[in-house]
Design a protein around this motif. Structure first.
Motif, PDB file in Angstrom:
ATOM      1  N   ASP A 128       0.829  -1.216   0.000  1.00 37.74           N
ATOM      2  CA  ASP A 128       0.000   0.000   0.000  1.00 37.74           C
ATOM      3  C   ASP A 128       0.857   1.257   0.000  1.00 37.74           C
ATOM      4  O   ASP A 128       0.522   2.244  -0.657  1.00 37.74           O
ATOM      5  N   TYR A 160       3.911   1.684  -1.253  1.00 36.21           N
ATOM      6  CA  TYR A 160       4.745   1.894  -2.439  1.00 36.21           C
ATOM      7  C   TYR A 160       4.077   1.596  -3.774  1.00 36.21           C
ATOM      8  O   TYR A 160       4.677   1.817  -4.829  1.00 36.21           O
ATOM      9  N   LYS A 161       2.844   1.114  -3.772  1.00 37.99           N
ATOM     10  CA  LYS A 161       2.234   0.647  -5.029  1.00 37.99           C
ATOM     11  C   LYS A 161       2.135   1.736  -6.094  1.00 37.99           C
ATOM     12  O   LYS A 161       2.400   1.478  -7.266  1.00 37.99           O
ATOM     13  N   ASP A 162       1.768   2.949  -5.707  1.00 40.25           N
ATOM     14  CA  ASP A 162       1.616   4.013  -6.703  1.00 40.25           C
ATOM     15  C   ASP A 162       2.959   4.408  -7.311  1.00 40.25           C
ATOM     16  O   ASP A 162       3.064   4.620  -8.522  1.00 40.25           O
ATOM     17  N   LYS A 163       3.978   4.501  -6.491  1.00 39.56           N
ATOM     18  CA  LYS A 163       5.305   4.884  -6.988  1.00 39.56           C
ATOM     19  C   LYS A 163       5.880   3.818  -7.911  1.00 39.56           C
ATOM     20  O   LYS A 163       6.456   4.139  -8.952  1.00 39.56           O
ATOM     21  N   TYR A 205       4.153   1.525  -9.607  1.00 39.34           N
ATOM     22  CA  TYR A 205       3.371   1.507 -10.846  1.00 39.34           C
ATOM     23  C   TYR A 205       3.801   2.658 -11.756  1.00 39.34           C
ATOM     24  O   TYR A 205       3.986   2.464 -12.958  1.00 39.34           O
ATOM     25  N   ARG A 206       3.940   3.849 -11.199  1.00 42.77           N
ATOM     26  CA  ARG A 206       4.317   5.024 -11.997  1.00 42.77           C
ATOM     27  C   ARG A 206       5.682   4.804 -12.656  1.00 42.77           C
ATOM     28  O   ARG A 206       5.867   5.108 -13.833  1.00 42.77           O
ATOM     29  N   TYR A 244       5.149   2.311 -15.448  1.00 43.51           N
ATOM     30  CA  TYR A 244       4.412   2.910 -16.561  1.00 43.51           C
ATOM     31  C   TYR A 244       5.316   3.830 -17.371  1.00 43.51           C
ATOM     32  O   TYR A 244       5.308   3.800 -18.610  1.00 43.51           O
ATOM     33  N   GLN A 269      -0.217   0.752 -19.878  1.00 42.00           N
ATOM     34  CA  GLN A 269      -0.892   0.598 -18.588  1.00 42.00           C
ATOM     35  C   GLN A 269      -0.919  -0.859 -18.120  1.00 42.00           C
ATOM     36  O   GLN A 269      -0.574  -1.151 -16.974  1.00 42.00           O
ATOM     37  N   GLU A 295       1.097  -2.493 -14.967  1.00 39.88           N
ATOM     38  CA  GLU A 295       0.427  -3.158 -13.849  1.00 39.88           C
ATOM     39  C   GLU A 295       1.040  -4.529 -13.601  1.00 39.88           C
ATOM     40  O   GLU A 295       1.300  -4.909 -12.457  1.00 39.88           O
ATOM     41  N   GLN A 352      -3.459  14.012 -14.678  1.00 38.79           N
ATOM     42  CA  GLN A 352      -2.254  14.818 -14.566  1.00 38.79           C
ATOM     43  C   GLN A 352      -2.490  16.278 -14.925  1.00 38.79           C
ATOM     44  O   GLN A 352      -1.563  17.071 -14.874  1.00 38.79           O
ATOM     45  N   GLU A 373      10.333  10.337 -10.760  1.00 40.50           N
ATOM     46  CA  GLU A 373      10.299   9.853  -9.375  1.00 40.50           C
ATOM     47  C   GLU A 373      11.041  10.781  -8.413  1.00 40.50           C
ATOM     48  O   GLU A 373      10.964  10.598  -7.210  1.00 40.50           O
TER      49      GLU A 373
END
Length: 187
Positions: free
Chosen positions: A25, A27-30, A32-33, A36, A42, A46, A109, A151
């Motif tokens: 939870d 680190y998942k967004d970082k 994934y980004r 990507y 996409q 994932e 964005q 990042e």
């Protein structure tokens, strides 16, 4: 925060799967980004992010607590995306067309201020143009550009993630920026 992460890692190493869910939870967004921006797709991002978390879980006992967990996790994800890029396309040239904007939604964005429809379209077009330019970079430049400018990692963190000397990271950043400048010079 570091104490929380260290406690979660120790719990995971003792078999607590819920503790690992906390790390995912966090680190998942970082992750994934990062995936990507490296892959430009996409669904593939994932899959790569999920695979990075699975590999991190499977190899959690090899994690060195002297290293930042985020650096270790970024390294896993970066290596996975580079492997996927190599399998996808063995040779990458700066002037080569690259597909991979499937499912790209740039609406998230857009700035939160109210923009005119013309400004919104121009912003989307610019973001798509920059994303395509990043995708055309060779993977060794793409990875440092994404880690630094998307990042917002330090040169030392990038060095640790990629296992390269800081001087090499600086050189690749410079060459990657130059390649982007050539591609985007018309803007």
């Amino acid at each position: 925060m570091d104490l929380f992460i260290k406690k979660r890692i120790r719990a995971v190493q003792k078999g607590d799967q819920n503790a690992y869910a906390d790390l995912v939870d966090l680190y998942k967004d970082k992750i994934y980004r990062l995936c990507y921006r490296m892959l430009g797709n996409q669904h593939e991002a994932e899959d790569a992010a999920q695979e990075a978390f699975i590999r991190a879980y499977v190899h959690i006992n090899t994690y060195n607590p002297d290293m930042k967990f985020s650096t270790w996790l970024y390294r896993i994800a970066t290596n996975l995306t580079i492997d996927r890029l190599r399998k996808r396309k063995p040779d990458v040239y700066l002037d080569e067309e690259v597909n991979g904007t499937d499912g790209l939604t740039m609406q998230a964005q857009l700035p939160s201020r109210e923009a005119s429809p013309e400004e919104a379209v121009e912003s989307l077009e610019l973001q798509e143009t920059v994303q395509r330019a990043i995708e055309r970079l060779p993977e060794k430049y793409r990875s440092v550009i994404v880690l630094k400018y998307i990042e917002d990692l330090s040169l030392q963190e990038i060095s640790d993630i990629l296992g390269l000397p800081v001087g090499t990271v600086k050189t690749r950043l410079h060459r990657g920026r130059e390649a982007l400048r050539k591609q985007l010079g018309h803007l």
